[in-house]
Design a protein around this motif. Sequence first.
Motif, PDB file in Angstrom:
ATOM      1  N   GLY A 166     -99.387  79.149   2.736  1.00 50.67           N
ATOM      2  CA  GLY A 166     -98.844  80.027   1.713  1.00 50.67           C
ATOM      3  C   GLY A 166     -99.469  79.816   0.347  1.00 50.67           C
ATOM      4  N   ILE A 167    -100.716  79.334   0.322  1.00 47.19           N
ATOM      5  CA  ILE A 167    -101.418  79.052  -0.928  1.00 47.19           C
ATOM      6  C   ILE A 167    -102.619  79.976  -1.058  1.00 47.19           C
ATOM      7  CG2 ILE A 167    -102.740  77.320  -2.205  1.00 47.19           C
ATOM      8  CD1 ILE A 167    -101.007  75.182  -0.889  1.00 47.19           C
ATOM      9  N   GLU A 168    -102.784  80.588  -2.216  1.00 40.80           N
ATOM     10  CA  GLU A 168    -103.924  81.451  -2.506  1.00 40.80           C
ATOM     11  C   GLU A 168    -105.108  80.594  -2.961  1.00 40.80           C
ATOM     12  OE1 GLU A 168    -104.534  84.757  -2.571  1.00 40.80           O
ATOM     13  OE2 GLU A 168    -102.580  85.742  -2.470  1.00 40.80           O
ATOM     14  N   GLY A 169    -106.200  80.655  -2.228  1.00 40.06           N
ATOM     15  CA  GLY A 169    -107.422  79.999  -2.657  1.00 40.06           C
ATOM     16  C   GLY A 169    -108.176  80.873  -3.641  1.00 40.06           C
ATOM     17  N   ILE A 170    -108.690  80.252  -4.708  1.00 36.87           N
ATOM     18  CA  ILE A 170    -109.366  81.007  -5.760  1.00 36.87           C
ATOM     19  C   ILE A 170    -110.782  80.473  -5.939  1.00 36.87           C
ATOM     20  CG2 ILE A 170    -109.245  81.811  -8.137  1.00 36.87           C
ATOM     21  CD1 ILE A 170    -106.306  81.045  -8.185  1.00 36.87           C
ATOM     22  N   PRO A 171    -111.795  81.211  -5.524  1.00 31.50           N
ATOM     23  CA  PRO A 171    -113.167  80.779  -5.784  1.00 31.50           C
ATOM     24  C   PRO A 171    -113.486  80.871  -7.271  1.00 31.50           C
ATOM     25  CG  PRO A 171    -113.154  82.995  -4.868  1.00 31.50           C
ATOM     26  CD  PRO A 171    -111.738  82.497  -4.814  1.00 31.50           C
ATOM     27  N   MET A 172    -114.394  80.010  -7.726  1.00 32.81           N
ATOM     28  CA  MET A 172    -114.823  79.998  -9.121  1.00 32.81           C
ATOM     29  C   MET A 172    -116.341  80.141  -9.196  1.00 32.81           C
ATOM     30  SD  MET A 172    -114.731  76.832 -11.891  1.00 32.81           S
ATOM     31  CE  MET A 172    -113.056  77.022 -12.521  1.00 32.81           C
ATOM     32  N   LEU A 173    -116.799  80.900 -10.188  1.00 28.68           N
ATOM     33  CA  LEU A 173    -118.211  80.864 -10.569  1.00 28.68           C
ATOM     34  C   LEU A 173    -118.301  79.886 -11.734  1.00 28.68           C
ATOM     35  CD1 LEU A 173    -121.118  81.728 -10.350  1.00 28.68           C
ATOM     36  CD2 LEU A 173    -120.581  83.751 -11.744  1.00 28.68           C
ATOM     37  N   TRP A 174    -118.538  78.614 -11.426  1.00 29.64           N
ATOM     38  CA  TRP A 174    -118.489  77.553 -12.435  1.00 29.64           C
ATOM     39  C   TRP A 174    -119.532  77.777 -13.537  1.00 29.64           C
ATOM     40  CZ3 TRP A 174    -121.473  73.833 -14.691  1.00 29.64           C
ATOM     41  CH2 TRP A 174    -120.822  72.748 -15.289  1.00 29.64           C
ATOM     42  N   GLY A 175    -120.727  78.190 -13.122  1.00 33.09           N
ATOM     43  CA  GLY A 175    -121.818  78.409 -14.066  1.00 33.09           C
ATOM     44  C   GLY A 175    -123.054  78.870 -13.328  1.00 33.09           C
ATOM     45  N   MET A 208    -122.822  77.950 -22.103  1.00 36.96           N
ATOM     46  CA  MET A 208    -123.569  79.195 -22.282  1.00 36.96           C
ATOM     47  C   MET A 208    -123.027  79.935 -23.499  1.00 36.96           C
ATOM     48  SD  MET A 208    -122.036  81.406 -19.063  1.00 36.96           S
ATOM     49  CE  MET A 208    -122.313  80.040 -17.917  1.00 36.96           C
ATOM     50  N   SER A 209    -123.860  80.756 -24.070  1.00 33.98           N
ATOM     51  CA  SER A 209    -123.439  81.540 -25.217  1.00 33.98           C
ATOM     52  C   SER A 209    -122.460  82.618 -24.762  1.00 33.98           C
ATOM     53  CB  SER A 209    -124.647  82.195 -25.880  1.00 33.98           C
ATOM     54  OG  SER A 209    -125.166  83.231 -25.052  1.00 33.98           O
ATOM     55  N   PRO A 210    -121.641  83.129 -25.666  1.00 31.96           N
ATOM     56  CA  PRO A 210    -120.758  84.233 -25.288  1.00 31.96           C
ATOM     57  C   PRO A 210    -121.513  85.440 -24.740  1.00 31.96           C
ATOM     58  CG  PRO A 210    -120.051  83.292 -27.369  1.00 31.96           C
ATOM     59  CD  PRO A 210    -121.372  82.655 -27.045  1.00 31.96           C
ATOM     60  N   THR A 211    -122.667  85.726 -25.295  1.00 28.86           N
ATOM     61  CA  THR A 211    -123.463  86.862 -24.807  1.00 28.86           C
ATOM     62  C   THR A 211    -123.950  86.609 -23.389  1.00 28.86           C
ATOM     63  OG1 THR A 211    -124.176  87.401 -27.057  1.00 28.86           O
ATOM     64  CG2 THR A 211    -125.482  88.299 -25.250  1.00 28.86           C
ATOM     65  N   ASP A 212    -124.452  85.408 -23.130  1.00 25.27           N
ATOM     66  CA  ASP A 212    -124.891  85.076 -21.774  1.00 25.27           C
ATOM     67  C   ASP A 212    -123.709  85.070 -20.805  1.00 25.27           C
ATOM     68  OD1 ASP A 212    -127.495  84.859 -22.605  1.00 25.27           O
ATOM     69  OD2 ASP A 212    -127.477  82.668 -22.750  1.00 25.27           O
ATOM     70  N   GLY A 213    -122.559  84.584 -21.288  1.00 23.12           N
ATOM     71  CA  GLY A 213    -121.373  84.607 -20.447  1.00 23.12           C
ATOM     72  C   GLY A 213    -120.967  86.023 -20.082  1.00 23.12           C
ATOM     73  N   ALA A 214    -121.063  86.932 -21.044  1.00 26.38           N
ATOM     74  CA  ALA A 214    -120.740  88.334 -20.774  1.00 26.38           C
ATOM     75  C   ALA A 214    -121.695  88.917 -19.744  1.00 26.38           C
ATOM     76  CB  ALA A 214    -120.782  89.139 -22.068  1.00 26.38           C
ATOM     77  N   SER A 215    -122.975  88.576 -19.848  1.00 21.24           N
ATOM     78  CA  SER A 215    -123.960  89.085 -18.876  1.00 21.24           C
ATOM     79  C   SER A 215    -123.653  88.564 -17.477  1.00 21.24           C
ATOM     80  CB  SER A 215    -125.374  88.667 -19.296  1.00 21.24           C
ATOM     81  OG  SER A 215    -125.732  89.267 -20.522  1.00 21.24           O
ATOM     82  N   TYR A 229    -110.307  92.089  -5.904  1.00 18.34           N
ATOM     83  CA  TYR A 229    -110.086  90.835  -6.596  1.00 18.34           C
ATOM     84  C   TYR A 229    -109.377  91.028  -7.935  1.00 18.34           C
ATOM     85  CZ  TYR A 229    -113.082  88.151  -3.434  1.00 18.34           C
ATOM     86  OH  TYR A 229    -113.614  87.521  -2.334  1.00 18.34           O
ATOM     87  N   LYS A 230    -108.512  90.069  -8.283  1.00 18.02           N
ATOM     88  CA  LYS A 230    -107.996  89.914  -9.627  1.00 18.02           C
ATOM     89  C   LYS A 230    -108.943  88.965 -10.368  1.00 18.02           C
ATOM     90  CE  LYS A 230    -104.037  92.179  -9.127  1.00 18.02           C
ATOM     91  NZ  LYS A 230    -103.686  93.399  -9.893  1.00 18.02           N
ATOM     92  N   LEU A 231    -109.307  89.329 -11.597  1.00 18.78           N
ATOM     93  CA  LEU A 231    -110.355  88.608 -12.322  1.00 18.78           C
ATOM     94  C   LEU A 231    -109.737  87.788 -13.455  1.00 18.78           C
ATOM     95  CD1 LEU A 231    -112.989  91.501 -12.613  1.00 18.78           C
ATOM     96  CD2 LEU A 231    -112.451  90.039 -10.634  1.00 18.78           C
ATOM     97  N   ILE A 232    -109.944  86.472 -13.395  1.00 21.54           N
ATOM     98  CA  ILE A 232    -109.413  85.554 -14.403  1.00 21.54           C
ATOM     99  C   ILE A 232    -110.569  85.091 -15.290  1.00 21.54           C
ATOM    100  CG2 ILE A 232    -107.950  83.558 -14.795  1.00 21.54           C
ATOM    101  CD1 ILE A 232    -106.761  85.799 -12.944  1.00 21.54           C
ATOM    102  N   SER A 233    -110.402  85.180 -16.576  1.00 15.73           N
ATOM    103  CA  SER A 233    -111.484  84.962 -17.530  1.00 15.73           C
ATOM    104  C   SER A 233    -112.097  83.570 -17.429  1.00 15.73           C
ATOM    105  CB  SER A 233    -110.954  85.142 -18.955  1.00 15.73           C
ATOM    106  OG  SER A 233    -110.307  83.958 -19.407  1.00 15.73           O
ATOM    107  N   PRO A 234    -113.253  83.366 -18.066  1.00 19.47           N
ATOM    108  CA  PRO A 234    -113.735  81.999 -18.278  1.00 19.47           C
ATOM    109  C   PRO A 234    -112.665  81.170 -18.982  1.00 19.47           C
ATOM    110  CG  PRO A 234    -115.425  83.594 -18.919  1.00 19.47           C
ATOM    111  CD  PRO A 234    -114.161  84.382 -18.655  1.00 19.47           C
ATOM    112  N   ALA A 235    -112.676  79.870 -18.741  1.00 24.00           N
ATOM    113  CA  ALA A 235    -111.682  78.971 -19.335  1.00 24.00           C
ATOM    114  C   ALA A 235    -112.344  78.092 -20.388  1.00 24.00           C
ATOM    115  CB  ALA A 235    -111.031  78.107 -18.264  1.00 24.00           C
ATOM    116  N   CYS A 236    -112.042  78.351 -21.647  1.00 23.68           N
ATOM    117  CA  CYS A 236    -112.524  77.514 -22.746  1.00 23.68           C
ATOM    118  C   CYS A 236    -111.509  76.412 -23.049  1.00 23.68           C
ATOM    119  CB  CYS A 236    -112.744  78.361 -23.999  1.00 23.68           C
ATOM    120  SG  CYS A 236    -114.125  79.526 -23.886  1.00 23.68           S
ATOM    121  N   THR A 237    -111.895  75.517 -23.933  1.00 28.63           N
ATOM    122  CA  THR A 237    -111.020  74.444 -24.366  1.00 28.63           C
ATOM    123  C   THR A 237    -110.089  74.923 -25.472  1.00 28.63           C
ATOM    124  OG1 THR A 237    -112.800  73.756 -25.856  1.00 28.63           O
ATOM    125  CG2 THR A 237    -112.643  72.642 -23.735  1.00 28.63           C
ATOM    126  N   ASN A 238    -108.974  74.223 -25.620  1.00 30.44           N
ATOM    127  CA  ASN A 238    -107.933  74.680 -26.559  1.00 30.44           C
ATOM    128  C   ASN A 238    -108.207  74.180 -27.981  1.00 30.44           C
ATOM    129  OD1 ASN A 238    -107.280  71.999 -25.720  1.00 30.44           O
ATOM    130  ND2 ASN A 238    -105.179  72.275 -26.410  1.00 30.44           N
TER     131      ASN A 238
END
Length: 351
Positions: A166-175, A208-215, A229-238
């Motif tokens: 009953g757990i949803e696995g979530i793949p990540m594009l780390w970089g 990566m730069s924000p522009t490269d991240g957007a690309s 898919y539901k798309l979850i944004s990149p995760a930056c630091t707080n």
Amino acid sequence: MAAVKLLNLFALVSVALVALSAGPISANALAVGEGPHVARHVPGHDAVAKKRRDTSPTSTGRCKPRATSSMPSSTPNPTPAATPADLGVSTTSTTPAPVATTTSSSSSPAPSSTPSSGNSTSSSGKKWGLAWPNGDASYLSNFALPNVGFLYTWSPYLPSGLSELGIEGIPMLWGYDQVSDFQNLVVEGYANYVLGMNEPNEPSQSNMSPTDGASLWQQYIDPLQYKGYKLISPACTNDQAGLDWYQQFFAACSGCHFDAIAFHAYTTDAQSIIDYATTLYNTYNLPVWITEFADQNYSGTGGQASMDEVWSFASTITNFVANTDWLEVAFPFGVMYDLQGVNTDNSLLAS
């Protein structure tokens, strides 16, 4: 003999705990995420990260992508332990609603365009997730608790048997290093969610730069919305560097689709996590995911939180998660044997 390590964050809200070994119960309050980094008395995460990179031989790998050639084998098998009632832990929520603004938000400009988004991402009502570096470990089933609904591995790879738990696995594009594996694995039907890049604002992480991240998002992640898919944004630091990166990323990714915004938090001040989450929600009008967090002091002074302080930190965060509709999922850091420099009172597993 090592003290018993419990899934103590979930102990505050779960009907069950998980312990690794027998012995007197010593409940440490944070337990399931892999995480980034902010210190209690240090204003800038960049300085904290630099100090960590310069002084810690192991910490640079904490949020790194795991090897993708195979899933690691399991280690010792935890067994069910006590319930919250057994520990005298109240599950009644008493934390007030989060504040509407934060001190850091005033210096971060609003995005030039509002990200497009779908409806709420989490329909299961399960608001906790596992940041999981343990592959197909047999004890994964012990974490299939009523309020645990998600798991990710800092990679496109997922353990087997998640649906049965009953757990949803979530793949990540780390970089950048994971693009090939991500393309091969993350196809229609593989999963229902995808996570964006890991701390792209950090030189020691996906960097990566924000522009490269957007690309990268536009090429490999945004099209997945049309494959279910539901798309979850990149995760930056707080920190302010994270807020600045988000602002520039969303401006560069005009027309991109997002179903939630994610961030990481390492601090000894639980309220600062609430404030940061609230800033993101107020700025982008997206549900919020905390995909790594722990009670951790990276300032180099003042020492780490005590067990009682870690428990208090965890209680504040769990009450916030439980009482905040737009805070959809939280992933504590600690379900691993080597916390790579993070306060071991956040740990779940013991040797």
